[in-house]
Design a protein around this motif. Sequence first.
Motif, PDB file in Angstrom:
ATOM      1  N   PHE A 186     -39.616  28.497  49.946  1.00 28.62           N
ATOM      2  CA  PHE A 186     -38.842  27.793  48.939  1.00 28.62           C
ATOM      3  C   PHE A 186     -39.708  27.517  47.719  1.00 28.62           C
ATOM      4  O   PHE A 186     -40.858  27.094  47.833  1.00 28.62           O
ATOM      5  CB  PHE A 186     -38.307  26.467  49.481  1.00 28.62           C
ATOM      6  CG  PHE A 186     -37.194  26.632  50.465  1.00 28.62           C
ATOM      7  CD1 PHE A 186     -37.443  26.550  51.826  1.00 28.62           C
ATOM      8  CD2 PHE A 186     -35.900  26.859  50.035  1.00 28.62           C
ATOM      9  CE1 PHE A 186     -36.416  26.701  52.742  1.00 28.62           C
ATOM     10  CE2 PHE A 186     -34.864  27.013  50.940  1.00 28.62           C
ATOM     11  CZ  PHE A 186     -35.126  26.939  52.296  1.00 28.62           C
ATOM     12  N   GLN A 207     -38.317  16.522  42.937  1.00 29.21           N
ATOM     13  CA  GLN A 207     -38.370  17.975  43.032  1.00 29.21           C
ATOM     14  C   GLN A 207     -36.997  18.547  43.379  1.00 29.21           C
ATOM     15  O   GLN A 207     -36.270  18.006  44.212  1.00 29.21           O
ATOM     16  CB  GLN A 207     -39.387  18.394  44.094  1.00 29.21           C
ATOM     17  CG  GLN A 207     -40.823  18.096  43.670  1.00 29.21           C
ATOM     18  CD  GLN A 207     -41.852  18.609  44.642  1.00 29.21           C
ATOM     19  OE1 GLN A 207     -41.572  19.472  45.480  1.00 29.21           O
ATOM     20  NE2 GLN A 207     -43.066  18.097  44.557  1.00 29.21           N
ATOM     21  N   PHE A 253     -35.026  22.175  44.519  1.00 24.82           N
ATOM     22  CA  PHE A 253     -35.378  23.372  45.265  1.00 24.82           C
ATOM     23  C   PHE A 253     -34.492  24.560  44.927  1.00 24.82           C
ATOM     24  O   PHE A 253     -33.308  24.412  44.615  1.00 24.82           O
ATOM     25  CB  PHE A 253     -35.274  23.102  46.768  1.00 24.82           C
ATOM     26  CG  PHE A 253     -36.399  22.281  47.298  1.00 24.82           C
ATOM     27  CD1 PHE A 253     -36.410  20.907  47.163  1.00 24.82           C
ATOM     28  CD2 PHE A 253     -37.488  22.896  47.911  1.00 24.82           C
ATOM     29  CE1 PHE A 253     -37.478  20.154  47.630  1.00 24.82           C
ATOM     30  CE2 PHE A 253     -38.544  22.147  48.386  1.00 24.82           C
ATOM     31  CZ  PHE A 253     -38.545  20.779  48.242  1.00 24.82           C
ATOM     32  N   GLY A 254     -35.089  25.749  45.031  1.00 23.66           N
ATOM     33  CA  GLY A 254     -34.348  26.993  44.941  1.00 23.66           C
ATOM     34  C   GLY A 254     -33.683  27.317  46.259  1.00 23.66           C
ATOM     35  O   GLY A 254     -33.810  26.576  47.231  1.00 23.66           O
ATOM     36  N   PRO A 255     -32.973  28.469  46.319  1.00 24.74           N
ATOM     37  CA  PRO A 255     -32.193  28.831  47.508  1.00 24.74           C
ATOM     38  C   PRO A 255     -33.012  29.397  48.651  1.00 24.74           C
ATOM     39  O   PRO A 255     -32.519  29.516  49.765  1.00 24.74           O
ATOM     40  CB  PRO A 255     -31.214  29.876  46.979  1.00 24.74           C
ATOM     41  CG  PRO A 255     -31.940  30.490  45.833  1.00 24.74           C
ATOM     42  CD  PRO A 255     -32.742  29.393  45.216  1.00 24.74           C
ATOM     43  N   GLY A 256     -34.276  29.768  48.394  1.00 26.96           N
ATOM     44  CA  GLY A 256     -35.127  30.259  49.464  1.00 26.96           C
ATOM     45  C   GLY A 256     -35.183  31.772  49.565  1.00 26.96           C
ATOM     46  O   GLY A 256     -34.267  32.482  49.138  1.00 26.96           O
ATOM     47  N   LEU A 297     -37.894   9.987  48.592  1.00 22.60           N
ATOM     48  CA  LEU A 297     -36.752  10.841  48.311  1.00 22.60           C
ATOM     49  C   LEU A 297     -36.108  11.253  49.630  1.00 22.60           C
ATOM     50  O   LEU A 297     -36.788  11.419  50.639  1.00 22.60           O
ATOM     51  CB  LEU A 297     -37.185  12.105  47.549  1.00 22.60           C
ATOM     52  CG  LEU A 297     -37.969  11.884  46.249  1.00 22.60           C
ATOM     53  CD1 LEU A 297     -38.540  13.199  45.759  1.00 22.60           C
ATOM     54  CD2 LEU A 297     -37.086  11.264  45.197  1.00 22.60           C
ATOM     55  N   TYR A 314     -33.477  14.226  51.138  1.00 21.86           N
ATOM     56  CA  TYR A 314     -32.840  15.512  50.878  1.00 21.86           C
ATOM     57  C   TYR A 314     -31.967  15.890  52.076  1.00 21.86           C
ATOM     58  O   TYR A 314     -32.234  15.500  53.212  1.00 21.86           O
ATOM     59  CB  TYR A 314     -33.883  16.619  50.713  1.00 21.86           C
ATOM     60  CG  TYR A 314     -34.723  16.560  49.469  1.00 21.86           C
ATOM     61  CD1 TYR A 314     -35.897  15.804  49.427  1.00 21.86           C
ATOM     62  CD2 TYR A 314     -34.371  17.287  48.332  1.00 21.86           C
ATOM     63  CE1 TYR A 314     -36.684  15.774  48.281  1.00 21.86           C
ATOM     64  CE2 TYR A 314     -35.149  17.259  47.188  1.00 21.86           C
ATOM     65  CZ  TYR A 314     -36.306  16.507  47.173  1.00 21.86           C
ATOM     66  OH  TYR A 314     -37.082  16.474  46.041  1.00 21.86           O
ATOM     67  N   GLN A 370     -30.387  19.546  53.804  1.00 25.53           N
ATOM     68  CA  GLN A 370     -30.438  21.002  53.782  1.00 25.53           C
ATOM     69  C   GLN A 370     -29.335  21.570  54.662  1.00 25.53           C
ATOM     70  O   GLN A 370     -29.263  21.269  55.858  1.00 25.53           O
ATOM     71  CB  GLN A 370     -31.801  21.506  54.265  1.00 25.53           C
ATOM     72  CG  GLN A 370     -31.949  23.010  54.167  1.00 25.53           C
ATOM     73  CD  GLN A 370     -33.323  23.477  54.600  1.00 25.53           C
ATOM     74  OE1 GLN A 370     -33.994  22.843  55.406  1.00 25.53           O
ATOM     75  NE2 GLN A 370     -33.776  24.595  54.064  1.00 25.53           N
ATOM     76  N   GLY A 423     -31.446  25.836  50.208  1.00 22.10           N
ATOM     77  CA  GLY A 423     -32.567  24.959  49.942  1.00 22.10           C
ATOM     78  C   GLY A 423     -32.171  23.496  50.042  1.00 22.10           C
ATOM     79  O   GLY A 423     -30.990  23.164  49.953  1.00 22.10           O
ATOM     80  N   PRO A 424     -33.144  22.610  50.224  1.00 20.36           N
ATOM     81  CA  PRO A 424     -32.838  21.174  50.276  1.00 20.36           C
ATOM     82  C   PRO A 424     -32.228  20.693  48.965  1.00 20.36           C
ATOM     83  O   PRO A 424     -32.635  21.123  47.879  1.00 20.36           O
ATOM     84  CB  PRO A 424     -34.216  20.536  50.512  1.00 20.36           C
ATOM     85  CG  PRO A 424     -35.046  21.622  51.115  1.00 20.36           C
ATOM     86  CD  PRO A 424     -34.561  22.877  50.479  1.00 20.36           C
ATOM     87  N   LEU A 456     -31.279  17.192  46.766  1.00 16.69           N
ATOM     88  CA  LEU A 456     -31.613  15.778  46.650  1.00 16.69           C
ATOM     89  C   LEU A 456     -30.368  14.918  46.840  1.00 16.69           C
ATOM     90  O   LEU A 456     -29.328  15.155  46.221  1.00 16.69           O
ATOM     91  CB  LEU A 456     -32.223  15.505  45.276  1.00 16.69           C
ATOM     92  CG  LEU A 456     -32.636  14.056  45.019  1.00 16.69           C
ATOM     93  CD1 LEU A 456     -33.843  13.699  45.890  1.00 16.69           C
ATOM     94  CD2 LEU A 456     -32.958  13.836  43.547  1.00 16.69           C
ATOM     95  N   PHE A 499     -34.168  15.425  55.273  1.00 14.64           N
ATOM     96  CA  PHE A 499     -35.608  15.267  55.108  1.00 14.64           C
ATOM     97  C   PHE A 499     -35.917  14.054  54.247  1.00 14.64           C
ATOM     98  O   PHE A 499     -35.275  13.836  53.223  1.00 14.64           O
ATOM     99  CB  PHE A 499     -36.227  16.476  54.403  1.00 14.64           C
ATOM    100  CG  PHE A 499     -36.240  17.737  55.198  1.00 14.64           C
ATOM    101  CD1 PHE A 499     -35.264  18.705  55.010  1.00 14.64           C
ATOM    102  CD2 PHE A 499     -37.233  17.982  56.133  1.00 14.64           C
ATOM    103  CE1 PHE A 499     -35.282  19.881  55.736  1.00 14.64           C
ATOM    104  CE2 PHE A 499     -37.261  19.151  56.862  1.00 14.64           C
ATOM    105  CZ  PHE A 499     -36.276  20.100  56.664  1.00 14.64           C
TER     106      PHE A 499
END
Lengths: 113, 112
Positions: free
Chosen positions: A90, A102, A104-107, B33, B35, B37, B42-43, B45, B88
């Motif tokens: 990721f 932060q 995150f992108g899709p992986g 934070l 998250y 998933q 992706g995770p 927020l 998470f």
Amino acid sequence: DAGITQSPRHKVTETGTPVTLRCHQTENHRYMYWYRQDPGHGLRLIHYSYGVKDTDKGEVSDGYSVSRSKTEDFLLTLESATSSQTSVYFCAVSGRLGTDTQYFGPGTRLTVL
Amino acid sequence: GQQLNQSPQSMFIQEGEDVSMNCTSSSIFNTWLWYKQDPGEGPVLLIALYKAGELTSNGRLTAQFGITRKDSFLNISASIPSDVGIYFCAGQRETSGSRLTFGEGTQLTVNP
């Protein structure tokens, strides 16, 4: 949505071959990160960047290198892939909104045979 | 290695039940934070906490920044099937710059 794309989304490669994963962002975030996610380990930081050409190691950096030649792109390279590097990778970004949150992108799912 | 202890590791609940999960650490954090998933993604927020003692809600989700700055919890009220996923926690320490430390996640299963 922080405007993050990762490519490729899936890759299968053989042990010993070089692999480069790309993270691209469109919203001018200062910081960029590469994580790997494995069962039982959560998200672990590989490398991160705090600006163009400014990078530093995370907790699991062995076997990986990174480059950031422009704000929007952060590349992760496995010089010689090993089976232990099979994982989901990721990319994340932070800093544009003045916080350390932060996004995150899709992986990218990488399998090393 | 991991410096955040997240519990429980997994939960199996019935739709409509409330859920609680937490993260603890021996270190002090400036930011917490949470998250979520979903499989294959992706995770994302859910909630960000910036002050000790802060209690923040986002719909059915409520999270708190522990007064000692060493823990945080997340509550989900009246769970629904789409709450399924991995949750998470993540914390940012004063000495770590922009880097985050993540818990290992809580796998939530909601039975209709």
